[in-house]
Write an enzyme that holds these catalytic residues in place. Structure first.
Site, mmCIF file in Angstrom:
data_model
loop_
_atom_site.group_PDB
_atom_site.id
_atom_site.type_symbol
_atom_site.label_atom_id
_atom_site.label_comp_id
_atom_site.label_asym_id
_atom_site.label_seq_id
_atom_site.Cartn_x
_atom_site.Cartn_y
_atom_site.Cartn_z
ATOM 1 C CE LYS A 196 -4.086 -2.193 2.103
ATOM 2 N NZ LYS A 196 -5.195 -1.845 3.008
ATOM 3 C CD GLU A 224 -4.781 6.508 3.835
ATOM 4 O OE1 GLU A 224 -3.881 6.576 3.038
ATOM 5 O OE2 GLU A 224 -5.856 5.880 3.892
ATOM 6 C CD GLU A 268 -11.173 -1.296 -1.938
ATOM 7 O OE1 GLU A 268 -11.192 -0.587 -0.811
ATOM 8 O OE2 GLU A 268 -11.248 -2.387 -1.964
ATOM 9 C CD GLU A 300 -7.027 -1.476 -0.471
ATOM 10 O OE1 GLU A 300 -5.956 -2.289 -0.237
ATOM 11 O OE2 GLU A 300 -7.679 -1.369 0.436
#
Length: 670
Positions: free
Chosen positions: A116, A200, A275, A292
């Protein structure tokens, strides 16, 4: 085209792939663990191979065993289903070296999107919007606290290799980071073999939108519209729909083109999903960010199939065989609306605790004759994708999903109505399940208006789920049904042979207590009246029936079961216990003594079967209300158990590493 396909997964996705493979004339091979010896996917396959013991880490996630099974059975391709570890770059390369086709993307694309942290860097370079955050490695909790503070709360901590809602923690404060960072690392290591975590910014009022891609080995890549997956609990999707009620044609095009650009940048082919997190407050259509890319088939793929008329599994197989797609972006349809509800083995009435056990009864609603809507059908359709059967067991070793209930209709309102009706007709007994909860969501005015965010469940059910509210009209109908059923049961009883004296007629007048209210109900050959008002209802009930169909102002399907002094009636997202007494007996009920439940607050009780990962206190320790006392892992998720009240630990009855049963006492307070 391939001659034999091995499906490297279990449950509904294994059955799903096999159905398409058989329709294409391809023989199938199932793999199974000791817990799945008699599972439907094993019985459906032409051949089957045992992998090992029940734990996934010792069976389904061992890539070398899957590859060996393919060689032994002569399979010329492998479909990984929803698998995570089986899609690693090394496994895809091993398949190629063994001369076995991998039904999925190329190894380089898997590697690029599987991390990721690195995938966000690639997305940014490809011109895709990304969420602000810190993508470097984080050494320890103190560094995580500092980074979170720099980004600004709230933040999301995510396992780098995570997915499926696992290895994710939302933090609103420093305390949340300190409490959740190590747990996130452990979940990442336990589920994916990688304990790296990144942080994040958490987008508030967020919507979860994803773009379905399909590409071939000839450079053709198209997007198949979007799916809305905002209804989530603990970051696990619960409801999905296609298209999204929020996305405009302009927004759809921008999202789709960015997703295709990312896929093209890594040489992607096969099915994949990009996504996105979308700001629900941004009506400009520009507030979407890359989360991702899942380099596999998604659980929610059926809703895309329903609105496009495409079979994604078939396309994946054909792409793996080297065939071109055969259609371009302009050929992709958007026909009608489709909604998918995930039926889970979890009890929403007990805080959504995981539930295991035997499926004493499993009878899903009647489905439509064809698997896909696509062709312009106007009537609502029902589809059930599952991999269980009546008498089977829901195991603690695997994901708690029992089935996927999918509906299609020309409009969103029609698809929602079809879901409510289908959920009412879904019979599932044994482990706790979330059918009532799903029906309640479908009936929520906010859901029906399309005002969705990923916080929907937490916002609409802040105090937990206690059943969908029933209006006075529904309760009146249920009172009539209960009295009618009681009359039928009494009539059956009076017909038993060998009774002394003359046969009595069944009572005509009843008092039905439901929802805390008494209703005077009269059942006669002329009809049914409740509280003096005649009801225009049509229904039938024979003792032993499990379902009652009611026709009146509204058509209802009601699941009915005998209960003490009455019936349990389940419909429209809630179970209602109706006490039914003959009118001449009912007045005496007021003299019955209520049973008081015992006070168990001094015990820390395990709410689910699972593994005691950590115990944070010992005998003699003082604890405060709300303090974390233990961590129990169940169905691959860690659950923190907290003290209900302040006290001192009197005794400890379990130790870290113990396997616990539901309601087992862990410790006692004094």
């Amino acid at each position: 085209m391939f001659k034999k396909i091995l499906v490297a997964n279990r449950g509904e996705i294994a059955c799903r792939v096999m159905r398409t493979a058989k329709a294409m004339g391809i023989k199938t091979v199932a793999v199974y663990s000791d817990a799945d010896v008699r599972s439907p996917h094993v019985l459906m396959a032409d051949e089957s191979v045992r992998l090992g013991p029940a734990p996934a880490a010792e069976s389904y996630l061992k890539a070398e065993l899957i590859l060996l099974a393919a060689k032994e059975t002569g399979a010329d391709c492998i479909h990984p289903g929803y698998g995570f570890l089986s899609e690693r770059e090394s496994f895809a390369r091993a398949c190629a070296e063994a001369g076995i086709a991998f039904v999925g993307p190329p190894p380089a694309a898997i590697a690029a999107m599987g991390d990721k942290i690195e995938s966000k860097k690639l997305a940014k370079a490809a011109g895709v919007n990304v969420v602000p955050g810190y993508l470097g490695e984080i050494a320890d909790t103190d560094e995580a606290v500092r980074i979170a503070g720099d980004i600004g709360y709230p933040v999301m901590m995510k396992a780098s290799a995570g997915g499926g809602g696992k290895g994710m923690r939302l933090a609103y404060s420093e305390q949340d980071v300190r409490e959740g960072f190590e747990a996130t690392k452990r979940e990442g290591l336990a589920s994916f073999g990688d304990d790296r975590v990144f942080i994040e910014k958490f987008i508030e009022s967020p919507r979860h939108i994803e773009i379905q891609l399909i590409g071939d080995q000839h450079g053709n890549i198209v997007y198949l519209n979007e799916r809305e997956c905002s209804i989530q609990r603990r970051h696990q999707k619960v409801v999905e729909e296609a298209p999204s009620p929020f996305v405009t044609p302009k927004m759809r095009k921008a999202m789709g083109e960015q997703a295709v650009a990312l896929a093209r940048a890594v040489g992607y082919y096969s099915a994949g999903t990009v996504e996105l997190i979308v700001s629900g407050a941004d009506t400009s259509g520009e507030g979407f960010y890359f989360l991702e890319m899942n380099t596999r088939l998604q659980v929610e793929h059926p809703v895309t199939e329903e609105i496009t008329g495409l079979d994604l599994v078939e396309l994946m197989i054909r792409v793996a065989a080297g065939e071109p797609l055969g259609f371009a972006q302009d050929d992709v349809k958007l026909n009608g609306w489709s909604i998918e509800n995930r039926v889970y083995a979890e009890d929403p009435y007990r805080g959504f605790l995981p539930s295991i056990g035997r499926l004493v009864r499993y009878n899903p609603p009647e489905t439509s004759p064809l698997p896909l809507a696509g062709g312009g059908a106007e009537e609502p359709r029902v589809r059930v994708d599952d991999g269980v059967r009546e008498g089977g067991k829901v195991s603690m070793f695997y994901d708690p999903m029992i089935a996927k209930l999918i509906t299609w209709a020309p409009t969103r309102e029609g698809a929602v109505a079809a879901q409510i009706a289908a959920l009412d007709a879904f019979e599932l007994e044994g482990p706790g399940n979330n059918i009532d909860f799903l029906s309640a969501i479908m009936q929520q005015p906010r859901f029906q208006s399309g005002a969705l965010t990923t916080g929907f469940i937490a916002e609409e059910y802040p105090d937990g789920f206690h059943g969908a509210p029933a209006d006075a009209t529904l309760l009146t109908t249920l009172a009539a049904v209960a009295a009618f059923a009681a009359t039928a049961e009494a009539d059956r009883a009076r017909r038993i042979d060998g009774q002394l004296g003359r046969r009595l007629r069944p009572p005509a007048d009843w008092v039905v207590t439901i929802g805390g209210t008494d209703h005077d109900v009269r059942v006669s050959t002329d009809g049914i009246s409740v509280d003096g008002v005649e009801l225009d209802l049509s229904l039938e009930y024979t003792p032993g029936d499990r379902m009652v169909m009611v026709e009146g102002d509204e058509h209802l399907t009601i699941r009915i079961a005998k209960a003490r002094a009455g019936f349990r009636l389940t419909t429209r997202g809630a179970s209602h216990v109706a006490r039914v007494l003959p009118a001449r007996v009912a007045p005496y009920a007021a003299h019955l003594i209520e049973k008081v439940a015992p006070d168990l607050s001094k015990f820390l009780i395990c709410p689910m079967p699972g593994l005691l990962v950590r115990l944070d206190v010992a005998a003699g320790d003082r604890v405060e209300a709300g303090q974390a006392l233990a961590v129990v892992e169940a169905m691959k998720m860690e659950n923190i158990l907290r003290a209900e009240k302040t006290g001192v630990v009197k005794s400890v009855s379990a130790a870290a590493g113990d396997s616990l049963a539901v309601d087992q006492v862990i410790l006692e307070l004094e």
